[in-house]
Design an enzyme around this catalytic site. Sequence first.
Site, mmCIF file in Angstrom:
data_model
loop_
_atom_site.group_PDB
_atom_site.id
_atom_site.type_symbol
_atom_site.label_atom_id
_atom_site.label_comp_id
_atom_site.label_asym_id
_atom_site.label_seq_id
_atom_site.Cartn_x
_atom_site.Cartn_y
_atom_site.Cartn_z
ATOM 1 N N TYR A 139 72.426 112.902 69.820
ATOM 2 C CA TYR A 139 72.526 111.450 69.852
ATOM 3 C C TYR A 139 72.938 110.976 68.452
ATOM 4 O O TYR A 139 72.121 110.940 67.536
ATOM 5 C CB TYR A 139 71.180 110.882 70.278
ATOM 6 C CG TYR A 139 71.050 109.375 70.374
ATOM 7 C CD1 TYR A 139 72.133 108.518 70.235
ATOM 8 C CD2 TYR A 139 69.806 108.805 70.628
ATOM 9 C CE1 TYR A 139 71.989 107.153 70.331
ATOM 10 C CE2 TYR A 139 69.643 107.434 70.734
ATOM 11 C CZ TYR A 139 70.731 106.613 70.577
ATOM 12 O OH TYR A 139 70.575 105.255 70.668
ATOM 13 N N LYS A 188 76.134 111.982 72.448
ATOM 14 C CA LYS A 188 76.091 110.549 72.737
ATOM 15 C C LYS A 188 76.547 109.860 71.451
ATOM 16 O O LYS A 188 75.826 109.834 70.456
ATOM 17 C CB LYS A 188 74.690 110.085 73.124
ATOM 18 C CG LYS A 188 74.633 108.566 73.351
ATOM 19 C CD LYS A 188 73.214 108.027 73.461
ATOM 20 C CE LYS A 188 73.264 106.498 73.574
ATOM 21 N NZ LYS A 188 71.909 105.883 73.579
ATOM 22 N N GLY A 211 78.714 105.509 73.471
ATOM 23 C CA GLY A 211 77.408 104.903 73.294
ATOM 24 C C GLY A 211 77.400 103.471 72.810
ATOM 25 O O GLY A 211 76.344 102.966 72.429
ATOM 26 N N ASP A 259 78.303 99.702 74.069
ATOM 27 C CA ASP A 259 78.712 98.895 75.207
ATOM 28 C C ASP A 259 79.808 97.899 74.854
ATOM 29 O O ASP A 259 80.575 97.480 75.724
ATOM 30 C CB ASP A 259 77.507 98.132 75.766
ATOM 31 C CG ASP A 259 76.427 99.059 76.303
ATOM 32 O OD1 ASP A 259 76.731 100.236 76.545
ATOM 33 O OD2 ASP A 259 75.286 98.598 76.471
ATOM 34 N N GLU A 260 79.893 97.531 73.575
ATOM 35 C CA GLU A 260 80.883 96.533 73.163
ATOM 36 C C GLU A 260 82.297 97.086 73.062
ATOM 37 O O GLU A 260 83.256 96.322 72.933
ATOM 38 C CB GLU A 260 80.472 95.896 71.827
ATOM 39 C CG GLU A 260 80.300 96.859 70.672
ATOM 40 C CD GLU A 260 78.868 97.362 70.524
ATOM 41 O OE1 GLU A 260 78.403 97.481 69.374
ATOM 42 O OE2 GLU A 260 78.219 97.646 71.554
#
Length: 307
Positions: free
Chosen positions: A139, A169, A194, A196-197
């Site tokens: 991550y 991620k 990872g 969302d924008e």
Amino acid sequence: MEFEKIQGLIDAPFTPFTATGDVNLEPIPAYAAMLEKNGLKGVFINGSSGEGYLLTDDERKLLAEAWIKAAPVGFKVIVHVGSCCARASRELARHAAEAGAWGIGAMAPPFPRIGRVEELVEYIAEIASGAPELPFYYYHIPAFNGAYLSMTTLLEAVDGRVPNFAGIKYTFESIYEYNQCRLYKDGRFDMLHGQDETILPSLAMGGARGGIGGTTNYNGRELTAIIDAWDRGDIEAAREHQNFAQEVINVICRYRGNIVGGKRIMKLIGLDLGPNRTPFRNITPAEETAMKAELEAIAFFNRCNKL
């Protein structure tokens, strides 16, 4: 080892707490059903959105068991097992495998700060060995832990050394690096978007097929709609959905971001997950009212996830 590559969006759920701050497992079945209903393909639990570093190891295990039990058929449960103690992380990985998780993952620890890729590989290898049959995802979220390392270099270093390393991620701003990672050895590793924008530019440049999101908790219908529009070649629709997603993000940024503001939105759509744990500063009633008004102004409640 070869693992299935994730298609679609995985949600990073919030951890439900009671009013007094104890873990509350009761909402999880309804939570899982709601996410699946709105197009999500699984969950990545106990991570940053889930306040994972503020949970005890026993609480993290209970949450893993509850999510795995509640998961609809085919719904993937990936367990974040990272901590400042690699031995504890390895035990959490072992438990996740025993409980029936689909996969595991870990971010770099906030202490001690990792400054070299080799240190990160050793950390990953120790954790991943706790569940050698499960796919492990690193991550990458350097804003949380200061691990501003080259991810292409990480792929080169980990390749062949951690047999169950499945991918990353990728929660960082460099679409260029994201694409370079995706291109490594003709797409050898699973690169989960990872942020969302920026789903749409990652689809266009990076060939993203899977992702893990935080605003998917309450805005998953719009975020999955970006991918659906892209797949059918409707770029204008994809842009509209992405722009709307950014409007929602603009609102939560005025209320301490997804972990705090976003968690309160869950109450506004009908699934009260309780407060945030210390040291987070919780949303006040006045802030909740103001945030609701801002969301109403952009017609959020007509487009958000439905129970």
